[in-house]
Design a protein around this motif. Sequence first.
Motif, PDB file in Angstrom:
ATOM      1  N   GLY A   1      28.149 -14.422  17.383  1.00 48.40           N
ATOM      2  CA  GLY A   1      29.455 -13.727  17.480  1.00 48.40           C
ATOM      3  C   GLY A   1      30.452 -12.690  16.970  1.00 48.40           C
ATOM      4  N   PHE A   2      30.752 -12.753  15.649  1.00 47.74           N
ATOM      5  CA  PHE A   2      30.592 -11.863  15.131  1.00 47.74           C
ATOM      6  C   PHE A   2      30.355 -10.457  15.735  1.00 47.74           C
ATOM      7  CE2 PHE A   2      30.291  -9.017  11.123  1.00 47.74           C
ATOM      8  CZ  PHE A   2      31.920  -8.633  10.794  1.00 47.74           C
ATOM      9  N   ALA A   3      28.775 -10.125  15.791  1.00 48.84           N
ATOM     10  CA  ALA A   3      28.707  -9.325  15.850  1.00 48.84           C
ATOM     11  C   ALA A   3      28.803  -8.291  17.346  1.00 48.84           C
ATOM     12  CB  ALA A   3      26.565  -9.621  15.715  1.00 48.84           C
ATOM     13  N   ILE A   4      28.824  -9.703  17.878  1.00 53.05           N
ATOM     14  CA  ILE A   4      29.474  -9.006  19.243  1.00 53.05           C
ATOM     15  C   ILE A   4      30.830  -8.659  19.437  1.00 53.05           C
ATOM     16  CG2 ILE A   4      29.835 -10.087  22.060  1.00 53.05           C
ATOM     17  CD1 ILE A   4      28.065 -12.006  21.386  1.00 53.05           C
ATOM     18  N   ALA A   5      31.252  -9.249  18.544  1.00 55.03           N
ATOM     19  CA  ALA A   5      33.145  -9.322  18.785  1.00 55.03           C
ATOM     20  C   ALA A   5      33.243  -7.916  17.866  1.00 55.03           C
ATOM     21  CB  ALA A   5      33.602  -9.642  17.621  1.00 55.03           C
ATOM     22  N   VAL A   6      32.370  -7.185  16.740  1.00 53.44           N
ATOM     23  CA  VAL A   6      32.164  -5.694  16.341  1.00 53.44           C
ATOM     24  C   VAL A   6      32.085  -4.776  17.361  1.00 53.44           C
ATOM     25  CG1 VAL A   6      30.880  -4.189  14.772  1.00 53.44           C
ATOM     26  CG2 VAL A   6      31.751  -6.990  14.214  1.00 53.44           C
ATOM     27  N   VAL A   7      31.124  -5.134  18.001  1.00 55.77           N
ATOM     28  CA  VAL A   7      30.593  -3.736  18.930  1.00 55.77           C
ATOM     29  C   VAL A   7      31.411  -3.678  20.374  1.00 55.77           C
ATOM     30  CG1 VAL A   7      29.395  -3.142  20.575  1.00 55.77           C
ATOM     31  CG2 VAL A   7      28.247  -4.276  19.135  1.00 55.77           C
TER      32      VAL A   7
ATOM     33  N   MET B   1      37.588   4.556  10.810  1.00 55.80           N
ATOM     34  CA  MET B   1      37.052   4.184   9.785  1.00 55.80           C
ATOM     35  C   MET B   1      37.685   2.834   8.912  1.00 55.80           C
ATOM     36  SD  MET B   1      33.823   4.031  11.421  1.00 55.80           S
ATOM     37  CE  MET B   1      34.896   3.763  13.210  1.00 55.80           C
ATOM     38  N   PRO B   2      37.857   3.469   8.228  1.00 58.85           N
ATOM     39  CA  PRO B   2      38.390   2.163   7.525  1.00 58.85           C
ATOM     40  C   PRO B   2      39.497   1.277   7.393  1.00 58.85           C
ATOM     41  CG  PRO B   2      39.554   4.221   6.668  1.00 58.85           C
ATOM     42  CD  PRO B   2      38.532   4.362   8.268  1.00 58.85           C
ATOM     43  N   TYR B   3      40.348   1.853   9.033  1.00 57.62           N
ATOM     44  CA  TYR B   3      41.110   0.689   9.232  1.00 57.62           C
ATOM     45  C   TYR B   3      39.822  -0.427   9.516  1.00 57.62           C
ATOM     46  CZ  TYR B   3      45.056   3.575   9.367  1.00 57.62           C
ATOM     47  OH  TYR B   3      45.772   4.086   9.126  1.00 57.62           O
ATOM     48  N   PHE B   4      39.148  -0.301  10.254  1.00 53.48           N
ATOM     49  CA  PHE B   4      37.877  -0.706  11.268  1.00 53.48           C
ATOM     50  C   PHE B   4      37.053  -1.588  10.048  1.00 53.48           C
ATOM     51  CE2 PHE B   4      33.322  -1.142  12.055  1.00 53.48           C
ATOM     52  CZ  PHE B   4      33.309  -1.502  13.338  1.00 53.48           C
ATOM     53  N   PHE B   5      36.701  -1.174   8.567  1.00 54.84           N
ATOM     54  CA  PHE B   5      35.770  -1.548   7.923  1.00 54.84           C
ATOM     55  C   PHE B   5      36.537  -3.313   7.889  1.00 54.84           C
ATOM     56  CE2 PHE B   5      32.684   1.433   8.230  1.00 54.84           C
ATOM     57  CZ  PHE B   5      31.541   0.906   8.524  1.00 54.84           C
ATOM     58  N   GLY B   6      37.920  -2.139   6.946  1.00 57.29           N
ATOM     59  CA  GLY B   6      39.144  -3.370   6.424  1.00 57.29           C
ATOM     60  C   GLY B   6      39.185  -4.601   7.560  1.00 57.29           C
ATOM     61  N   SER B   7      39.078  -4.661   9.249  1.00 56.95           N
ATOM     62  CA  SER B   7      39.341  -5.730   9.891  1.00 56.95           C
ATOM     63  C   SER B   7      37.482  -6.369   9.932  1.00 56.95           C
ATOM     64  CB  SER B   7      39.850  -4.815  11.197  1.00 56.95           C
ATOM     65  OG  SER B   7      38.443  -4.797  11.796  1.00 56.95           O
ATOM     66  N   LEU B   8      37.287  -6.223   9.251  1.00 55.92           N
ATOM     67  CA  LEU B   8      36.114  -6.855   9.420  1.00 55.92           C
ATOM     68  C   LEU B   8      35.457  -7.993   8.682  1.00 55.92           C
ATOM     69  CD1 LEU B   8      32.946  -4.356   9.215  1.00 55.92           C
ATOM     70  CD2 LEU B   8      33.885  -5.229  11.160  1.00 55.92           C
TER      71      LEU B   8
ATOM     72  N   VAL C   1      42.918  -4.202  17.442  1.00 59.85           N
ATOM     73  CA  VAL C   1      43.930  -3.373  16.722  1.00 59.85           C
ATOM     74  C   VAL C   1      43.988  -2.016  15.565  1.00 59.85           C
ATOM     75  CG1 VAL C   1      46.141  -4.405  15.499  1.00 59.85           C
ATOM     76  CG2 VAL C   1      45.443  -5.816  17.165  1.00 59.85           C
ATOM     77  N   ASN C   2      43.054  -2.872  14.436  1.00 59.03           N
ATOM     78  CA  ASN C   2      42.981  -2.011  13.580  1.00 59.03           C
ATOM     79  C   ASN C   2      42.366  -0.808  13.968  1.00 59.03           C
ATOM     80  OD1 ASN C   2      43.245  -2.780  10.627  1.00 59.03           O
ATOM     81  ND2 ASN C   2      42.695  -4.358  11.404  1.00 59.03           N
ATOM     82  N   VAL C   3      40.881  -0.887  14.190  1.00 60.15           N
ATOM     83  CA  VAL C   3      40.670   0.588  15.509  1.00 60.15           C
ATOM     84  C   VAL C   3      41.639   1.670  16.229  1.00 60.15           C
ATOM     85  CG1 VAL C   3      39.046   1.617  16.992  1.00 60.15           C
ATOM     86  CG2 VAL C   3      38.909  -0.668  15.079  1.00 60.15           C
ATOM     87  N   ALA C   4      42.203   0.491  16.815  1.00 64.13           N
ATOM     88  CA  ALA C   4      43.497   1.181  17.417  1.00 64.13           C
ATOM     89  C   ALA C   4      44.610   1.888  16.977  1.00 64.13           C
ATOM     90  CB  ALA C   4      44.014   0.639  19.179  1.00 64.13           C
ATOM     91  N   THR C   5      44.811   1.176  16.376  1.00 70.63           N
ATOM     92  CA  THR C   5      45.741   1.932  15.376  1.00 70.63           C
ATOM     93  C   THR C   5      45.500   3.213  14.078  1.00 70.63           C
ATOM     94  OG1 THR C   5      46.894  -0.468  14.638  1.00 70.63           O
ATOM     95  CG2 THR C   5      46.841   0.929  12.968  1.00 70.63           C
TER      96      THR C   5
ATOM     97  N   GLY D   1      38.852  -1.178  20.910  1.00 68.24           N
ATOM     98  CA  GLY D   1      40.075  -0.206  20.762  1.00 68.24           C
ATOM     99  C   GLY D   1      39.942   0.913  20.160  1.00 68.24           C
ATOM    100  N   LEU D   2      38.937   1.750  20.656  1.00 65.76           N
ATOM    101  CA  LEU D   2      38.268   3.020  20.857  1.00 65.76           C
ATOM    102  C   LEU D   2      38.985   3.392  21.925  1.00 65.76           C
ATOM    103  CD1 LEU D   2      34.827   4.061  19.339  1.00 65.76           C
ATOM    104  CD2 LEU D   2      37.726   4.639  18.837  1.00 65.76           C
ATOM    105  N   PHE D   3      39.011   2.803  22.802  1.00 61.93           N
ATOM    106  CA  PHE D   3      39.256   2.709  24.683  1.00 61.93           C
ATOM    107  C   PHE D   3      40.602   3.237  24.564  1.00 61.93           C
ATOM    108  CE2 PHE D   3      40.490   0.720  28.700  1.00 61.93           C
ATOM    109  CZ  PHE D   3      40.113   1.626  29.526  1.00 61.93           C
ATOM    110  N   ILE D   4      41.382   2.214  23.629  1.00 60.33           N
ATOM    111  CA  ILE D   4      43.025   1.990  23.653  1.00 60.33           C
ATOM    112  C   ILE D   4      43.889   2.841  23.042  1.00 60.33           C
ATOM    113  CG2 ILE D   4      44.834  -0.058  23.271  1.00 60.33           C
ATOM    114  CD1 ILE D   4      43.633  -2.228  23.847  1.00 60.33           C
TER     115      ILE D   4
END
Lengths: 272, 262
Positions: free
Chosen positions: A84-90, A190-197, A153-157, A96-99
């Motif tokens: 589930g987490f892996a799907i969530a990451v992708v 990317m830092p926001y992304f890895f932080g959100s993981l 949210v983090n990627v979009a931010t 996030g990039l789209f938004i």
Amino acid sequence: MTSVTETPVATLPKKPLSARINWVRAAPFLYTLALFVLWEGLVLALDMPPTILPSPTRVFQAIVQYWSPIWKNSLQTLYTTTVGFAIAVVAGLAIGLFIGWSKTIYAGLYPLMIGFNAIPKVALVPILVIWFGIGTVPAVLTAFLISFFPIVVNVATGLATIEPETEDVLRALGARKMDIMLKVGIPRSMPYFFGSLKIAITLAFVGSVVSETVASNYGLGNMMSSAQSQFNVPLVFAGLLMLAVEGIVMYALMAWLERRMTGWAHRSTMAQ
Amino acid sequence: MSHLVSIDNVDMRYGGADGTLAVSGLTMRVDKGEFSAVVGPSGCGKSTLMKLVTGLHIPQAGVVVVAGAQVTKPVSIVGMAFRNPTMLPWRTTLENILLPLEIVERHRHRLRANKKEYVEKAEHLLETVGLKGFGQKFPWQLSGGMQQRANLCRALIHEPDLLMLDEPFGALDAFTREELWCVIRDLHAAQGVTIVLVTHDLREAVFLADKIFVMSARPGRILKEHHVPFARPRDLDIMYHSDFNDMVHELHGEIAKARVVA
């Protein structure tokens, strides 16, 4: 700074034990141990029956006694959670990039996302059961649904907070939107992304266990709910303990990954 | 035609018909190879001027011509540097400097095949600004002054005809600032690039520029154009001459007056 005072090693007195231990490194273990000791003490002092609050020794005993089902169910929960987490990451990265791509998309989708996130995911499990039946699939999907929001949210931010000067410098050179995204936006987020993981992985456990409790014949959630119906409280606590361990391990993995991938964001200055 | 930049009677208004009028009736010319400075009270539309010349904004009225062509889209013959160095922290200083080459049409397709040549050029630029050997450091390992030097290299790497500087030394301490004045003075002398410097620092403007434009308060227009008579190469010592101070004093008076009017 360059003048190092020579200290004769031989005359150095042997430091006492308390000074040789790295207390910061030892602290997590000591505090955990202290919690268990306190817990044990409380149970002994109040003479709690194991059906209300089992002592840690009782819980560890249960872990040993029911090792085979605990092990299997732990693996099942770990499996549904990570899938589930892996799907969530992708999906989270993509959405996030789209938004973050345009202000209009951001403005349009953001309220929808917040509304969706406000829905308790446990309320979605029955719907998932109607669609997919009980078992692994709803657990995976619940883990996904609960954990993808912080990633989005983090990627979009990260994308939305590009410094205007950087954008101006590049646009003046004739950069297209795609250039700015690839050269600045994505590395920057990317830092926001890895932080959100780190947040997402712990939420994913919540999702999968909720779903397993309500609608599955496998997993720690199911094991705990059936143990509870038999008043096997030590086994319930054993399940909780296993979940905590899995959560800590996965969190540590994500934290390690974060440091590995975006070391530049955790920089120290030249002075240090 | 010797004007590299010519701005004619330009109006620029932000935010639709009733938005703020940032500049109005702005007219100025900058010759090729010239070093001009733009000074004025704060909020007088100096940054708007930067954006008009680089083609980031298109004016509602009037014409901006850069290098003989009317500006209707971003012009890539311009290098820009701001007060904030905006180095990308995940790239080394050298990679940061090479960034414009990955964008500008004329270079982006050549970059991969001619990497060595470009890296040499970047290293040469680093040497010119006194950062020899710092290319492999990350920008956050450099001091503020060093980052601003690297920022100048990034603005120059694609050999722009025009360098637009928006208060590039504003955030630096006095001594570092003077050092960088000399760096930019020498770059201008060596490369023959045309420079437009937007600044609040009148001494900086008089020390560096051939021509100083004084802008009015918003909506900005050019109040006066000064020619700086001091011979080049200029030394930092000229700042203690009375002619120099008289000129700074005069500019100061004009800007103070422009502020009162606003």
